[in-house]
Design a protein around this motif. Structure first.
Motif, mmCIF file in Angstrom:
data_model
loop_
_atom_site.group_PDB
_atom_site.id
_atom_site.type_symbol
_atom_site.label_atom_id
_atom_site.label_comp_id
_atom_site.label_asym_id
_atom_site.label_seq_id
_atom_site.Cartn_x
_atom_site.Cartn_y
_atom_site.Cartn_z
ATOM 1 N N GLY A 50 -5.352 130.002 148.940
ATOM 2 C CA GLY A 50 -5.826 129.945 150.318
ATOM 3 C C GLY A 50 -6.929 128.944 150.590
ATOM 4 N N TYR A 51 -7.122 127.973 149.712
ATOM 5 C CA TYR A 51 -8.142 126.949 149.951
ATOM 6 C C TYR A 51 -7.692 126.039 151.080
ATOM 7 N N ALA A 52 -8.620 125.632 151.917
ATOM 8 C CA ALA A 52 -8.301 124.768 153.053
ATOM 9 C C ALA A 52 -8.338 123.296 152.665
ATOM 10 N N VAL A 53 -9.332 122.921 151.874
ATOM 11 C CA VAL A 53 -9.527 121.516 151.506
ATOM 12 C C VAL A 53 -9.844 121.429 150.021
ATOM 13 N N LEU A 54 -9.231 120.437 149.394
ATOM 14 C CA LEU A 54 -9.538 120.130 148.005
ATOM 15 C C LEU A 54 -9.918 118.663 147.946
ATOM 16 N N PHE A 55 -11.142 118.383 147.563
ATOM 17 C CA PHE A 55 -11.604 117.010 147.399
ATOM 18 C C PHE A 55 -11.253 116.582 145.979
ATOM 19 N N LEU A 56 -10.521 115.477 145.868
ATOM 20 C CA LEU A 56 -10.047 114.997 144.570
ATOM 21 C C LEU A 56 -10.544 113.581 144.362
ATOM 22 N N GLU A 57 -11.129 113.333 143.218
ATOM 23 C CA GLU A 57 -11.636 112.002 142.894
ATOM 24 C C GLU A 57 -10.532 110.962 143.131
ATOM 25 N N GLU A 58 -10.880 109.860 143.791
ATOM 26 C CA GLU A 58 -9.896 108.856 144.212
ATOM 27 C C GLU A 58 -8.978 108.374 143.090
ATOM 28 N N GLU A 59 -9.532 108.062 141.940
ATOM 29 C CA GLU A 59 -8.706 107.553 140.847
ATOM 30 C C GLU A 59 -7.658 108.581 140.428
ATOM 31 N N LEU A 60 -8.027 109.855 140.433
ATOM 32 C CA LEU A 60 -7.067 110.912 140.108
ATOM 33 C C LEU A 60 -6.056 111.073 141.236
ATOM 34 N N GLU A 70 3.228 116.490 146.830
ATOM 35 C CA GLU A 70 3.980 117.745 146.748
ATOM 36 C C GLU A 70 3.147 118.910 147.272
ATOM 37 N N VAL A 71 1.905 118.985 146.861
ATOM 38 C CA VAL A 71 1.020 120.073 147.304
ATOM 39 C C VAL A 71 0.725 119.951 148.794
ATOM 40 N N ASN A 72 0.409 118.745 149.272
ATOM 41 C CA ASN A 72 0.126 118.540 150.698
ATOM 42 C C ASN A 72 1.329 118.877 151.567
ATOM 43 N N GLU A 73 2.513 118.551 151.091
ATOM 44 C CA GLU A 73 3.725 118.744 151.883
ATOM 45 C C GLU A 73 4.123 120.206 152.018
ATOM 46 N N HIS A 74 3.915 121.001 150.976
ATOM 47 C CA HIS A 74 4.450 122.363 150.944
ATOM 48 C C HIS A 74 3.391 123.464 151.080
ATOM 49 N N ASN A 75 2.167 123.096 151.366
ATOM 50 C CA ASN A 75 1.084 124.084 151.465
ATOM 51 C C ASN A 75 0.168 123.736 152.629
ATOM 52 N N ASP A 76 -0.665 124.703 152.996
ATOM 53 C CA ASP A 76 -1.617 124.495 154.084
ATOM 54 C C ASP A 76 -2.900 123.801 153.637
ATOM 55 N N ILE A 77 -3.027 123.500 152.378
ATOM 56 C CA ILE A 77 -4.224 122.837 151.859
ATOM 57 C C ILE A 77 -4.159 121.335 152.151
ATOM 58 N N SER A 78 -5.308 120.730 152.360
ATOM 59 C CA SER A 78 -5.412 119.276 152.504
ATOM 60 C C SER A 78 -6.131 118.728 151.283
ATOM 61 N N VAL A 79 -5.449 117.872 150.547
ATOM 62 C CA VAL A 79 -6.057 117.227 149.384
ATOM 63 C C VAL A 79 -6.588 115.885 149.859
ATOM 64 N N MET A 80 -7.896 115.716 149.759
ATOM 65 C CA MET A 80 -8.569 114.533 150.287
ATOM 66 C C MET A 80 -9.219 113.733 149.157
ATOM 67 N N PRO A 81 -8.970 112.426 149.111
ATOM 68 C CA PRO A 81 -9.602 111.610 148.072
ATOM 69 C C PRO A 81 -11.068 111.348 148.389
ATOM 70 N N VAL A 82 -11.881 111.340 147.352
ATOM 71 C CA VAL A 82 -13.298 111.004 147.493
ATOM 72 C C VAL A 82 -13.669 109.996 146.408
ATOM 73 N N PRO A 83 -14.505 109.036 146.743
ATOM 74 C CA PRO A 83 -14.892 108.037 145.741
ATOM 75 C C PRO A 83 -15.741 108.653 144.638
ATOM 76 N N ASN A 84 -15.716 108.013 143.496
ATOM 77 C CA ASN A 84 -16.593 108.451 142.413
ATOM 78 C C ASN A 84 -17.857 107.596 142.422
ATOM 79 N N GLN A 85 -18.641 107.699 141.379
ATOM 80 C CA GLN A 85 -19.916 106.993 141.334
ATOM 81 C C GLN A 85 -19.757 105.476 141.277
ATOM 82 N N LYS A 86 -18.554 104.969 140.974
ATOM 83 C CA LYS A 86 -18.298 103.531 140.935
ATOM 84 C C LYS A 86 -18.042 102.961 142.326
ATOM 85 N N GLY A 87 -17.741 103.834 143.297
ATOM 86 C CA GLY A 87 -17.447 103.388 144.658
ATOM 87 C C GLY A 87 -15.993 103.600 145.016
#
Length: 112
Positions: A50-60, A70-87
């Motif tokens: 039931g998580y709404a948002v998952l922040f995932l490191e951009e490179e991953l 697959e997860v974004n398409e079939h679930n209500d969660i939004s997986v959002m990329p976030v930069p790491n310490q390199k930018g």
């Protein structure tokens, strides 16, 4: 879920990239070379919980794009990329562009 309840959020990535998310109280999973192969399972676990948002490191996000899609398409969660310490590597803008194109049927950010 009532208006007073908030859907949980989480962050997944290297220790350095998700430390700020832990500091503000999000659930975090630190990925290392040893457990990176479990990313599909980790994404699905958050989605089923039931998580709404998952922040995932951009490179991953880029490396495991098929699992993210697959997860974004079939679930209500939004997986959002976030930069790491390199930018940033631009995955966030690309994800927004793809989601808007899927929603409206065309790339409204297209260059002329």
């Amino acid at each position: 879920m009532s208006a007073k309840e908030k859907a949980p959020m989480a962050a997944v990535g290297s220790y350095e990239s998700i430390l700020p998310f832990k500091a503000i109280g999000l659930d975090v999973v630190v990925l290392t070379g040893e457990n990176e192969g479990e990313i599909g399972h980790i994404l699905n676990k958050f989605a089923r919980s039931g998580y709404a948002v998952l922040f995932l490191e951009e490179e991953l996000f880029v490396k495991h794009r098929a699992a993210v899609d697959e997860v974004n398409e079939h679930n209500d969660i939004s997986v959002m990329p976030v930069p790491n310490q390199k930018g940033s590597i631009g995955a966030g803008l690309d994800a927004i562009r793809r989601n808007v194109e899927r929603a409206v049927g065309m790339d409204i950010f297209g260059e002329k």
